[in-house]
Structures are given as C-alpha cells and as structure tokens.
Design a protein around this motif. Structure first.
Motif, PDB file in Angstrom:
ATOM      1  N   GLU A 107      74.716 -41.959 -38.574  1.00 37.24           N
ATOM      2  CA  GLU A 107      73.595 -42.076 -39.520  1.00 37.24           C
ATOM      3  C   GLU A 107      73.423 -40.789 -40.313  1.00 37.24           C
ATOM      4  OE1 GLU A 107      71.020 -45.242 -36.814  1.00 37.24           O
ATOM      5  OE2 GLU A 107      70.832 -43.089 -36.478  1.00 37.24           O
ATOM      6  N   PHE A 108      73.661 -39.651 -39.677  1.00 38.58           N
ATOM      7  CA  PHE A 108      73.606 -38.377 -40.397  1.00 38.58           C
ATOM      8  C   PHE A 108      74.606 -38.384 -41.544  1.00 38.58           C
ATOM      9  CE2 PHE A 108      74.974 -34.111 -41.336  1.00 38.58           C
ATOM     10  CZ  PHE A 108      73.813 -33.346 -41.278  1.00 38.58           C
ATOM     11  N   ALA A 109      75.819 -38.876 -41.289  1.00 35.19           N
ATOM     12  CA  ALA A 109      76.841 -38.919 -42.334  1.00 35.19           C
ATOM     13  C   ALA A 109      76.408 -39.824 -43.486  1.00 35.19           C
ATOM     14  CB  ALA A 109      78.169 -39.390 -41.746  1.00 35.19           C
ATOM     15  N   ARG A 110      75.744 -40.937 -43.174  1.00 30.50           N
ATOM     16  CA  ARG A 110      75.270 -41.811 -44.248  1.00 30.50           C
ATOM     17  C   ARG A 110      74.163 -41.144 -45.057  1.00 30.50           C
ATOM     18  NH1 ARG A 110      76.163 -45.833 -40.270  1.00 30.50           N
ATOM     19  NH2 ARG A 110      73.963 -46.049 -39.680  1.00 30.50           N
ATOM     20  N   LEU A 111      73.298 -40.389 -44.399  1.00 28.22           N
ATOM     21  CA  LEU A 111      72.204 -39.727 -45.112  1.00 28.22           C
ATOM     22  C   LEU A 111      72.693 -38.604 -46.014  1.00 28.22           C
ATOM     23  CD1 LEU A 111      69.624 -39.459 -42.181  1.00 28.22           C
ATOM     24  CD2 LEU A 111      69.359 -40.866 -44.236  1.00 28.22           C
ATOM     25  N   THR A 112      73.727 -37.884 -45.574  1.00 33.70           N
ATOM     26  CA  THR A 112      74.154 -36.679 -46.288  1.00 33.70           C
ATOM     27  C   THR A 112      75.432 -36.851 -47.097  1.00 33.70           C
ATOM     28  OG1 THR A 112      75.435 -35.896 -44.389  1.00 33.70           O
ATOM     29  CG2 THR A 112      73.107 -35.237 -44.508  1.00 33.70           C
ATOM     30  N   GLY A 113      76.220 -37.875 -46.774  1.00 35.32           N
ATOM     31  CA  GLY A 113      77.510 -38.052 -47.436  1.00 35.32           C
ATOM     32  C   GLY A 113      78.633 -37.251 -46.817  1.00 35.32           C
ATOM     33  N   HIS A 114      78.395 -36.604 -45.680  1.00 34.11           N
ATOM     34  CA  HIS A 114      79.460 -35.859 -45.003  1.00 34.11           C
ATOM     35  C   HIS A 114      79.219 -35.869 -43.502  1.00 34.11           C
ATOM     36  CE1 HIS A 114      76.720 -32.460 -44.259  1.00 34.11           C
ATOM     37  NE2 HIS A 114      76.317 -32.609 -45.512  1.00 34.11           N
ATOM     38  N   GLU A 115      80.257 -35.597 -42.742  1.00 29.12           N
ATOM     39  CA  GLU A 115      80.146 -35.554 -41.289  1.00 29.12           C
ATOM     40  C   GLU A 115      79.315 -34.359 -40.848  1.00 29.12           C
ATOM     41  OE1 GLU A 115      81.322 -37.997 -39.406  1.00 29.12           O
ATOM     42  OE2 GLU A 115      82.130 -38.988 -41.198  1.00 29.12           O
ATOM     43  N   VAL A 116      78.820 -34.424 -39.630  1.00 29.02           N
ATOM     44  CA  VAL A 116      78.032 -33.308 -39.098  1.00 29.02           C
ATOM     45  C   VAL A 116      78.872 -32.039 -39.061  1.00 29.02           C
ATOM     46  CG1 VAL A 116      76.807 -32.424 -37.082  1.00 29.02           C
ATOM     47  CG2 VAL A 116      76.565 -34.833 -37.717  1.00 29.02           C
ATOM     48  N   GLY A 117      80.110 -32.136 -38.610  1.00 25.55           N
ATOM     49  CA  GLY A 117      80.986 -30.978 -38.540  1.00 25.55           C
ATOM     50  C   GLY A 117      80.743 -30.156 -37.284  1.00 25.55           C
ATOM     51  N   PRO A 118      81.511 -29.068 -37.110  1.00 25.69           N
ATOM     52  CA  PRO A 118      81.401 -28.274 -35.883  1.00 25.69           C
ATOM     53  C   PRO A 118      80.098 -27.496 -35.767  1.00 25.69           C
ATOM     54  CG  PRO A 118      82.925 -27.248 -37.424  1.00 25.69           C
ATOM     55  CD  PRO A 118      82.591 -28.589 -37.990  1.00 25.69           C
ATOM     56  N   ASP A 119      79.486 -27.138 -36.889  1.00 27.60           N
ATOM     57  CA  ASP A 119      78.237 -26.368 -36.847  1.00 27.60           C
ATOM     58  C   ASP A 119      77.056 -27.329 -36.924  1.00 27.60           C
ATOM     59  OD1 ASP A 119      76.159 -24.584 -36.995  1.00 27.60           O
ATOM     60  OD2 ASP A 119      76.784 -23.669 -38.892  1.00 27.60           O
ATOM     61  N   ARG A 120      76.684 -27.904 -35.780  1.00 26.34           N
ATOM     62  CA  ARG A 120      75.617 -28.897 -35.755  1.00 26.34           C
ATOM     63  C   ARG A 120      74.265 -28.276 -36.094  1.00 26.34           C
ATOM     64  NH1 ARG A 120      74.411 -31.178 -31.041  1.00 26.34           N
ATOM     65  NH2 ARG A 120      73.910 -33.246 -31.883  1.00 26.34           N
ATOM     66  N   VAL A 121      74.045 -27.045 -35.653  1.00 31.55           N
ATOM     67  CA  VAL A 121      72.760 -26.378 -35.945  1.00 31.55           C
ATOM     68  C   VAL A 121      72.609 -26.181 -37.445  1.00 31.55           C
ATOM     69  CG1 VAL A 121      71.403 -24.279 -35.631  1.00 31.55           C
ATOM     70  CG2 VAL A 121      72.635 -25.268 -33.687  1.00 31.55           C
ATOM     71  N   GLY A 122      73.651 -25.663 -38.083  1.00 31.62           N
ATOM     72  CA  GLY A 122      73.586 -25.472 -39.529  1.00 31.62           C
ATOM     73  C   GLY A 122      73.428 -26.780 -40.270  1.00 31.62           C
ATOM     74  N   ALA A 123      74.079 -27.839 -39.780  1.00 30.85           N
ATOM     75  CA  ALA A 123      74.014 -29.136 -40.455  1.00 30.85           C
ATOM     76  C   ALA A 123      72.615 -29.726 -40.392  1.00 30.85           C
ATOM     77  CB  ALA A 123      75.025 -30.097 -39.828  1.00 30.85           C
ATOM     78  N   VAL A 124      71.996 -29.710 -39.222  1.00 33.36           N
ATOM     79  CA  VAL A 124      70.667 -30.314 -39.097  1.00 33.36           C
ATOM     80  C   VAL A 124      69.631 -29.480 -39.835  1.00 33.36           C
ATOM     81  CG1 VAL A 124      70.006 -29.184 -36.908  1.00 33.36           C
ATOM     82  CG2 VAL A 124      69.113 -31.453 -37.460  1.00 33.36           C
ATOM     83  N   ARG A 125      69.806 -28.169 -39.840  1.00 31.21           N
ATOM     84  CA  ARG A 125      68.876 -27.319 -40.590  1.00 31.21           C
ATOM     85  C   ARG A 125      68.982 -27.590 -42.087  1.00 31.21           C
ATOM     86  NH1 ARG A 125      70.114 -22.347 -38.606  1.00 31.21           N
ATOM     87  NH2 ARG A 125      68.306 -22.154 -37.244  1.00 31.21           N
ATOM     88  N   SER A 126      70.204 -27.794 -42.575  1.00 28.79           N
ATOM     89  CA  SER A 126      70.411 -28.044 -44.000  1.00 28.79           C
ATOM     90  C   SER A 126      69.757 -29.354 -44.440  1.00 28.79           C
ATOM     91  CB  SER A 126      71.915 -28.079 -44.298  1.00 28.79           C
ATOM     92  OG  SER A 126      72.149 -28.369 -45.656  1.00 28.79           O
TER      93      SER A 126
END
Length: 482
Positions: A352-371
C-alpha cells in the motif's frame, strides 16, 4: 519512569564519542566497552555451559576499533580462565594495543575457528557498510555455536538494518554506548540486545520506541467521573457484503480497546451486532450520531458508495484512521487528505505504501515513512515486524513486535480498530499509533503462546480475543516499574 528508548545513527554516535574523548583519558571508552562485552560473554557461557573457566571462545577480529573491543574483551576473559583465540581477518590492520593485551593474557592467534563454545563477532562496527567480505562470510557460514556480536552484527547496516548479502545472525548483540537503529530494525539478526553504557552524552533521538510500562500507564481507562461518552466514542466504517469479517474485527477491536461506546456505519451492521450487541449500528455515516474519531477502510470496498463514505468522513473535523481499501482510494486521490487540518493516520503495509507514493519502501524504511508523512502532512504507520510511525516534525516511533505472529489475514483490521479507540479517547496520533502497534503485537504473541510452549500459528480472531489481556499486561508492568 523513562517513556522512550532512543536509537542513534552512526553519525550521532561518532559525534558523541568525539565529545567523550575530550572528557576522559585515551583508551577509557574502549576499556568500558570491552569490559561490558566480556561480562555479557561470560554470562552467556555460564548460562549455556554451566561455567566460565575452561570454556573456549573464538574472536573474529576485523580492523579498527570494533576489532579492538573484541581483543580487549578477549584479554579480560582470558584472565577469568577462558581459552581465547583470535582469527585476524586483516592482520596488518588489527588493533595493536588490543592484540598485545590478548597475547599478554595468554590468548592465541589462529587461522581457523577451532572448536569454541562461543564466538565473538568483532568484524566490523558502525563504520561498516554492505555485506560481509568473502573470507569473513565463509567463516561465519560455518559457525554452529552461539554468536555474541560486538556493537552490531557484521554485514547489517547500522542505520537502516538493511541486509544486502552475507551477514552475521547473532544470538546476543552488545550495544556500546547507545542503541542504534539496527538493533530494532534488524532485531532478528541482533538477537537479544544488551546496552553497555560508556559515558556518551546523546542528543534527543530521531528514532525512538515507547517503553511498554509508559504505554500501560497512559492507556485510557475510566476514571471515577467518566461515563460512556467521556471515555471516547469510536466510529467504524468498515466491511462490505464481500468482506463482512473486516467489520466485525475492526469494530470488535475498538470495543476491546476500552472505548466507552462504538458506533458502526456500513453494510455489515447485522454481522457486527450478532457478535457485539453493545455496538450502535446503522447503514449510513450520516445516521451514526456523535463520535470522536473515525476508522475507515478495512473491507469497505472501492466503489462509488465507499468513496462517498470516505469523503463524508474526511470532511469532518475529527481524527480519522484510513486503512486498506481507503488507502487504495487515497492513492488515486491524495487531495482528499492533503487539505485536512484534523489528525489523519494512514496505516499502509509495504504494498500500500508503494501505491501511495509510486515507489517501493526501499532499504531505508525510516527515511521512507518520514518522507511520506512530511509530504502529505499526516501521521503514517508503516506496518512490519518493526512497525514505524512518522508524524511531521516529530521523531519516528518504532515498535519491534518480537515475532511475526500478527502477519495473518484480518490482523490489520484489528490494529485499525485499536488505533481509532485511542484517538477517540483524545490521545495524540503518533502515541496512539505506536501504542496500538505495541498492544496488537503483544496480543498476537499471547495468542500464539497460549497452550503452546514455543508458539503456534494464529488467526485474527484469537488476536482480537487477547487484546484485553495484552492491555492488562502492560498496565501491570507499569504498576511494577512506577
């Protein structure tokens, strides 16, 4: 009582170490770290073999200070009668003073692992990045004994917990001076983590975990003057003809999480009332009456009627949790929440994160959720074994579940209901999300352990049934530590 445990990046720790070096004599921080490491290793030997003297330990020693910590710890263990040998992965760059101390104490250098009772991983420290090099990977792959990692498991990224290739999977990790993100984001690789203080002065954390006792102490329970309205009225809009169970699970979680009243709106009213007759149930959002928070999405569908319900709920000035089908609709129309001023909590899993943002979470999950939280100006709960909660302008909160028992169909519906109940009680969105994740994980663990010595697979129904025991456990813990 401390309310949070902070996790500090490699850069933050290095800065704190540089300040420490101005206050204490040269070598003192390493001696403190080595003493703590040796103490933990001795404790593991005693617990696993019944003794310390006469046992055998092999050190896997890389270059730099982390290898020095292991060598100094080996010298201390040798003085306690442990047979200590070191495998130097880069002999020319081995820590000179640490190696001299080990040899002076009677320790040996050898080319192979030997037959130890325990291995100490001192290959790389917080400056290491990437997977183990081939020679180290070959040594680690052949290990069949317990491993104690010095500061972090080698091959695991200290800041993101990412594993990109061969890495140490430790039974115990001894954190020097501060917990690092790896200790919570890659907990299965760390095993049990023990903190050894070395005198660091640390800043406020940008990544933190709520302590269980503080959650129990702050969980909403009725006071002497409370009634069913003052305890929080939770609105649930979930379920459909295709997914009636989602309505039952989500609504039941709000009931179990100690809402004073739960009001349900949707097509699953009959199923909800059959299981929870105390719920007030209607078909339409407009008919539900006064609530203090809303949960929308689990099993709700994505058709025009579901969208109309979502729009109606988001138009209120109430806190709203959006999950599951609601997130699918927001991925297509993010403007529905971007203009909200009332608290909004999104609860995506990785897909669902990928659908919301258009990209995978990736290895830096903290940076991804903060962004995502900063971009949309909402609170985001990113599900996983280490669940992350980001709110704009605040530290990211993390909850490490300790296991993956909650990775089962319907468990997310339960989590949303708990979260909605906490918001209805007036709790802060970030705290509510992190506390809901903690209780949810504990309930899953309790359900898995009930009647089983090592745990057994569960479904969402027993998870729901263990919510109140989980809340009770946290409250009892709070009473013990106050």
């Amino acid at each position: 009582m401390s309310t949070q445990r902070g996790y500090f990046t490699a850069d933050e720790v290095r800065a704190a170490e540089a300040e420490l070096f101005t206050r204490v004599p040269d070598g003192v921080p390493m001696q403190r770290a080595a003493y703590g490491l040796a103490k933990v290793v001795a404790g593991e030997l005693r617990a696993r073999t019944g003794g310390v003297a006469g046992r055998a330990v092999t050190l896997l020693v890389g270059s730099g200070d982390n290898g020095g910590d292991a060598l100094w710890a080996g010298s201390m263990l040798r003085r306690r009668g442990v047979e200590v040998a070191a495998v130097l992965l880069n002999p020319a760059r081995a820590h000179t003073k640490g190696l001299a101390a080990l040899r002076k104490a009677g320790g040996r250098v050898r080319a192979d692992i030997g037959s130890p009772d325990l291995v100490v991983d001192g290959i790389v420290g917080i400056s290491g990045r990437g997977a183990l090099r081939p020679d180290a990977a070959e040594l680690v792959a052949g290990l069949r004994v317990p491993i104690v990692a010095a500061d972090l498991p080698s091959g695991v990224d200290p800041d993101t917990g990412a594993v990109t290739g061969p890495a140490v999977r430790a039974d115990v990790t001894v954190a020097f001076g501060a917990y690092k993100p790896v200790h919570v984001l890659a907990a299965p690789y760390c095993g049990r983590t023990e903190l050894v203080p070395i005198g660091l002065r640390l800043p406020g954390p940008n990544l933190a975990a709520l302590e269980p006792g503080s959650i129990g102490a702050d969980w909403p329970i009725p006071a002497a003057a409370d009634d069913k309205y003052t305890q929080g009225v939770t609105g649930i809009c979930a379920g459909s003809a295709s997914y009636p169970g989602a309505a039952v699970l989500c609504t039941g979680a709000a009931v179990a999480a100690t809402s004073g009243m739960v009001r349900y709106a949707g097509t699953g009213a009959a199923d909800v009332l059959a299981r929870f007759p105390e719920v007030i149930a209607t078909q339409q959002v407009s008919e539900v009456g006064r609530v203090q928070s809303w949960v929308f999405g689990p099993g709700a569908g994505t058709d025009a009627d579901a969208r109309n319900r979502l729009v109606e709920i988001l138009a209120t000035e109430l806190p709203v949790v959006v999950d599951a089908d609601g997130l699918t609709m927001l991925a297509a129309e993010p403007e529905l929440v971007r203009a909200r001023t009332a608290p909004t909590v999104l609860t995506p899993h990785a897909g669902e994160f990928a659908r919301l943002t258009g990209h995978e979470v990736g290895p830096d999950r903290v940076g991804a959720v903060r962004s995502l939280a900063d971009d949309w100006q909402v609170t985001v709960l990113l599900k996983g074994r280490a669940t992350l909660v980001a709110t704009p302008g605040a530290p990211v909160l993390v909850n490490e579940a300790g296991a993956s028992w909650a990775a089962t169909a319907g468990a997310g519906d339960v989590l949303s209901g708990i979260l909605g109940a906490l918001l209805a009680a007036g709790r802060d969105p970030a705290w509510s999300a992190a506390a809901a994740a903690r209780v949810h994980a504990l309930a899953a663990n309790l359900a898995a352990q009930e009647g089983h010595s090592v745990g057994a697979p569960i479904s969402a129904t027993p998870l729901l049934e263990h919510l109140r025991p989980a809340i009770g456990t946290l409250r009892a813990f709070a009473d013990r530590v106050v």
